[in-house]
Write a protein that holds these residues in place. Structure first.
Motif, PDB file in Angstrom:
ATOM      1  N   ILE A  83      -5.749   8.206   4.289  1.00 17.80           N
ATOM      2  CA  ILE A  83      -6.775   7.507   3.522  1.00 17.80           C
ATOM      3  C   ILE A  83      -8.135   8.143   3.766  1.00 17.80           C
ATOM      4  CG2 ILE A  83      -7.970   5.300   3.276  1.00 17.80           C
ATOM      5  CD1 ILE A  83      -5.366   3.895   3.857  1.00 17.80           C
ATOM      6  N   LEU A  84      -8.422   8.523   4.995  1.00 16.50           N
ATOM      7  CA  LEU A  84      -9.704   9.148   5.319  1.00 16.50           C
ATOM      8  C   LEU A  84      -9.914  10.428   4.522  1.00 16.50           C
ATOM      9  CD1 LEU A  84     -12.281   9.364   7.020  1.00 16.50           C
ATOM     10  CD2 LEU A  84     -10.905  10.497   8.789  1.00 16.50           C
ATOM     11  N   THR A  85      -8.894  11.255   4.430  1.00 14.69           N
ATOM     12  CA  THR A  85      -9.008  12.498   3.661  1.00 14.69           C
ATOM     13  C   THR A  85      -9.261  12.206   2.188  1.00 14.69           C
ATOM     14  OG1 THR A  85      -7.359  13.394   5.190  1.00 14.69           O
ATOM     15  CG2 THR A  85      -7.940  14.741   3.290  1.00 14.69           C
ATOM     16  N   ALA A  86      -8.567  11.206   1.641  1.00 16.00           N
ATOM     17  CA  ALA A  86      -8.784  10.837   0.239  1.00 16.00           C
ATOM     18  C   ALA A  86     -10.201  10.325   0.024  1.00 16.00           C
ATOM     19  CB  ALA A  86      -7.763   9.783  -0.189  1.00 16.00           C
ATOM     20  N   VAL A  87     -10.722   9.560   0.981  1.00 12.78           N
ATOM     21  CA  VAL A  87     -12.095   9.057   0.871  1.00 12.78           C
ATOM     22  C   VAL A  87     -13.091  10.211   0.859  1.00 12.78           C
ATOM     23  CG1 VAL A  87     -13.888   7.759   2.078  1.00 12.78           C
ATOM     24  CG2 VAL A  87     -11.605   6.798   1.857  1.00 12.78           C
ATOM     25  N   LEU A  88     -12.881  11.199   1.714  1.00  9.98           N
ATOM     26  CA  LEU A  88     -13.793  12.344   1.770  1.00  9.98           C
ATOM     27  C   LEU A  88     -13.756  13.147   0.472  1.00  9.98           C
ATOM     28  CD1 LEU A  88     -13.136  13.573   5.433  1.00  9.98           C
ATOM     29  CD2 LEU A  88     -15.088  12.268   4.576  1.00  9.98           C
ATOM     30  N   ALA A 145      -6.334  14.769  -7.502  1.00 12.03           N
ATOM     31  CA  ALA A 145      -6.969  15.122  -6.231  1.00 12.03           C
ATOM     32  C   ALA A 145      -6.508  14.194  -5.110  1.00 12.03           C
ATOM     33  CB  ALA A 145      -8.491  15.074  -6.378  1.00 12.03           C
ATOM     34  N   VAL A 146      -6.401  12.902  -5.408  1.00  8.87           N
ATOM     35  CA  VAL A 146      -5.955  11.935  -4.396  1.00  8.87           C
ATOM     36  C   VAL A 146      -4.501  12.181  -4.026  1.00  8.87           C
ATOM     37  CG1 VAL A 146      -5.574   9.491  -3.929  1.00  8.87           C
ATOM     38  CG2 VAL A 146      -7.641  10.219  -5.117  1.00  8.87           C
ATOM     39  N   GLN A 147      -3.686  12.475  -5.013  1.00 11.30           N
ATOM     40  CA  GLN A 147      -2.270  12.712  -4.756  1.00 11.30           C
ATOM     41  C   GLN A 147      -2.059  13.872  -3.789  1.00 11.30           C
ATOM     42  OE1 GLN A 147      -0.088  13.906  -8.242  1.00 11.30           O
ATOM     43  NE2 GLN A 147       1.562  14.775  -7.002  1.00 11.30           N
ATOM     44  N   MET A 148      -2.912  14.872  -3.856  1.00 15.11           N
ATOM     45  CA  MET A 148      -2.738  16.075  -3.048  1.00 15.11           C
ATOM     46  C   MET A 148      -3.097  15.869  -1.580  1.00 15.11           C
ATOM     47  SD  MET A 148      -4.272  18.809  -5.816  1.00 15.11           S
ATOM     48  CE  MET A 148      -3.941  20.282  -4.841  1.00 15.11           C
ATOM     49  N   VAL A 149      -3.851  14.804  -1.248  1.00 11.36           N
ATOM     50  CA  VAL A 149      -4.351  14.680   0.125  1.00 11.36           C
ATOM     51  C   VAL A 149      -4.019  13.356   0.799  1.00 11.36           C
ATOM     52  CG1 VAL A 149      -6.269  16.254  -0.346  1.00 11.36           C
ATOM     53  CG2 VAL A 149      -6.603  13.793  -0.630  1.00 11.36           C
ATOM     54  N   ILE A 150      -3.501  12.376   0.080  1.00 11.09           N
ATOM     55  CA  ILE A 150      -3.352  11.044   0.674  1.00 11.09           C
ATOM     56  C   ILE A 150      -2.006  10.829   1.338  1.00 11.09           C
ATOM     57  CG2 ILE A 150      -2.369   9.812  -1.304  1.00 11.09           C
ATOM     58  CD1 ILE A 150      -4.408   7.559  -0.691  1.00 11.09           C
ATOM     59  N   LEU A 209      -6.312   6.687   9.182  1.00 13.05           N
ATOM     60  CA  LEU A 209      -5.569   7.918   9.436  1.00 13.05           C
ATOM     61  C   LEU A 209      -4.112   7.839   8.999  1.00 13.05           C
ATOM     62  CD1 LEU A 209      -6.960   8.836  12.970  1.00 13.05           C
ATOM     63  CD2 LEU A 209      -7.705   9.676  10.738  1.00 13.05           C
ATOM     64  N   SER A 210      -3.708   6.729   8.424  1.00 14.06           N
ATOM     65  CA  SER A 210      -2.321   6.590   7.994  1.00 14.06           C
ATOM     66  C   SER A 210      -2.155   7.088   6.567  1.00 14.06           C
ATOM     67  CB  SER A 210      -1.895   5.125   8.077  1.00 14.06           C
ATOM     68  OG  SER A 210      -2.622   4.343   7.142  1.00 14.06           O
ATOM     69  N   PRO A 211      -1.033   7.743   6.266  1.00 13.78           N
ATOM     70  CA  PRO A 211      -0.765   8.125   4.869  1.00 13.78           C
ATOM     71  C   PRO A 211      -0.534   6.882   4.022  1.00 13.78           C
ATOM     72  CG  PRO A 211       1.152   8.539   6.237  1.00 13.78           C
ATOM     73  CD  PRO A 211       0.043   8.140   7.181  1.00 13.78           C
ATOM     74  N   ALA A 212      -0.870   6.984   2.755  1.00 15.62           N
ATOM     75  CA  ALA A 212      -0.736   5.840   1.862  1.00 15.62           C
ATOM     76  C   ALA A 212      -0.544   6.359   0.435  1.00 15.62           C
ATOM     77  CB  ALA A 212      -1.959   4.930   1.961  1.00 15.62           C
ATOM     78  N   SER A 213      -0.644   5.463  -0.514  1.00 14.60           N
ATOM     79  CA  SER A 213      -0.478   5.833  -1.919  1.00 14.60           C
ATOM     80  C   SER A 213      -1.295   4.884  -2.777  1.00 14.60           C
ATOM     81  CB  SER A 213       1.001   5.768  -2.324  1.00 14.60           C
ATOM     82  OG  SER A 213       1.179   6.195  -3.655  1.00 14.60           O
ATOM     83  N   THR A 214      -1.996   5.430  -3.746  1.00 16.52           N
ATOM     84  CA  THR A 214      -2.768   4.614  -4.683  1.00 16.52           C
ATOM     85  C   THR A 214      -1.959   4.388  -5.956  1.00 16.52           C
ATOM     86  OG1 THR A 214      -3.815   6.562  -5.656  1.00 16.52           O
ATOM     87  CG2 THR A 214      -4.935   5.530  -3.779  1.00 16.52           C
ATOM     88  N   LEU A 215      -2.501   3.589  -6.841  1.00 25.38           N
ATOM     89  CA  LEU A 215      -1.833   3.352  -8.121  1.00 25.38           C
ATOM     90  C   LEU A 215      -1.652   4.658  -8.894  1.00 25.38           C
ATOM     91  CD1 LEU A 215      -3.762   0.129  -9.189  1.00 25.38           C
ATOM     92  CD2 LEU A 215      -1.354   0.249  -8.571  1.00 25.38           C
ATOM     93  N   THR A 216      -2.708   5.458  -8.935  1.00 24.46           N
ATOM     94  CA  THR A 216      -2.652   6.693  -9.713  1.00 24.46           C
ATOM     95  C   THR A 216      -1.727   7.719  -9.093  1.00 24.46           C
ATOM     96  OG1 THR A 216      -4.651   7.380  -8.537  1.00 24.46           O
ATOM     97  CG2 THR A 216      -4.942   6.411 -10.708  1.00 24.46           C
TER      98      THR A 216
END
Length: 306
Positions: free
Chosen positions: A160-165, A234-239, A250-257
């Protein structure tokens, strides 16, 4: 008599005005029908899982397990969308919270402090960042941010942190650009009056300019959040693309998109897994309508206070 008929006859400009108005009405009608068609199509597909497949709203919005191909103990498919919905909101809000101070500082520097000769250069930089495709942001995040997060904080790096950045960098130019337009729309007489009363530059900025431009700044933030909420590649590639409840930054996750982009190519139209993805698309569409409504509401409030 001929002179009278000539005076009351419709001129060429009148016919051109009517023709232009007719073309405008036709275009507006087509756009309206297209929008209604998209909403109807997504809604009809997204509601199929509730109407045909027998999944309840409670199970969909409160369930914590997302695995449409597996049937649970109750005989129903496991289509709990709560992890993706919660992660989407977390990522969006955190990215907006991080990006807003930087965007406001940059916008204030451009409009109030920077020398005029630097304005074309700074605006070109912002326009360049806006025009970069999202896949480039995702590739940079995958190549730079993921290893950096893994090295500094541990874990896999996809989190999640990487996706936020990544989203922070993506929405920063959007919020900055719209904030600049809002700050520029503040009348110069406000600045002159504040300075004439003995206010310092910072007092003028904080008490007068920012308050006057607040509706436009809020609109810029909502536009940035709308882009962050709807960003997929972009989110898919890093989350990490793990449809589980977020346990931390720091945990992996998944968004709607990201769930949509990962799963849409692996399902067959009309099956329950495909219907479940359409229901996620309906949630995204509903959130987009909410963001647009907020923009309209803030704009209306701003005009009332102007």
């Amino acid at each position: 008599m001929n002179q009278q008929n000539r005076l009351i006859a419709k001129s060429r400009q009148t016919w051109q005005d009517r023709k232009g108005r007719l073309i405008s009405y036709v275009c507006i009608t087509i756009i309206g029908l297209l929008v209604l068609g998209i909403i109807f199509f997504v809604a009809s597909q997204g509601l199929t899982i509730f109407m045909k497949d027998g999944i309840s709203l409670k199970a969909f919005f409160t369930g914590k397990v997302w695995n449409p191909t597996v049937v649970g103990a109750d005989g129903k498919a496991q289509v709990g969308a709560l992890p993706m919905i919660l992660t989407s909101f977390i990522v969006t809000l955190l990215a907006a919270l991080v990006a807003t101070p930087f965007a406001l500082a940059f916008a204030l520097f451009i409009t109030e402090i920077a020398p005029k000769r630097l304005l074309p250069i700074l605006q070109s930089v912002i326009e360049l960042l806006v025009g970069i495709p999202s896949v480039v942001y995702g590739f940079v995040g995958l190549s730079v941010l993921v290893p950096w997060v893994r090295q500094v904080f541990g874990g896999t790096g996809s989190s999640i942190l990487t996706a936020v950045l990544v989203l922070f960098v993506m929405i920063l130019p959007t919020i900055t650009s719209l904030s600049i337009d809002s700050l520029k729309n503040v009348p110069s007489s406000y600045r002159d009056a504040a300075l004439a009363l003995g206010s310092t530059r910072w007092q003028t900025i904080s008490k007068i300019i920012l308050r006057s431009a607040l509706p436009g700044i809020l609109t810029a933030i909502i536009f940035g959040m709308a882009r962050a909420f709807g960003e997929a590649l972009a989110v898919q590639m890093v989350i990490g693309n793990a449809p589980i409840m977020p346990a931390g930054l720091l945990s992996p996750a998944s968004t709607l998109t990201s769930t949509l982009t990962v799963g849409i190519g692996n399902t067959v139209l009309g099956t329950l897994p495909n219907d479940a993805l359409w229901s996620l698309a309906l949630v995204l569409l509903f959130m987009s309508l909410i963001f647009n409504a907020l923009v309209k509401l803030i704009g209306r409030k701003g005009h009332q206070h102007a």
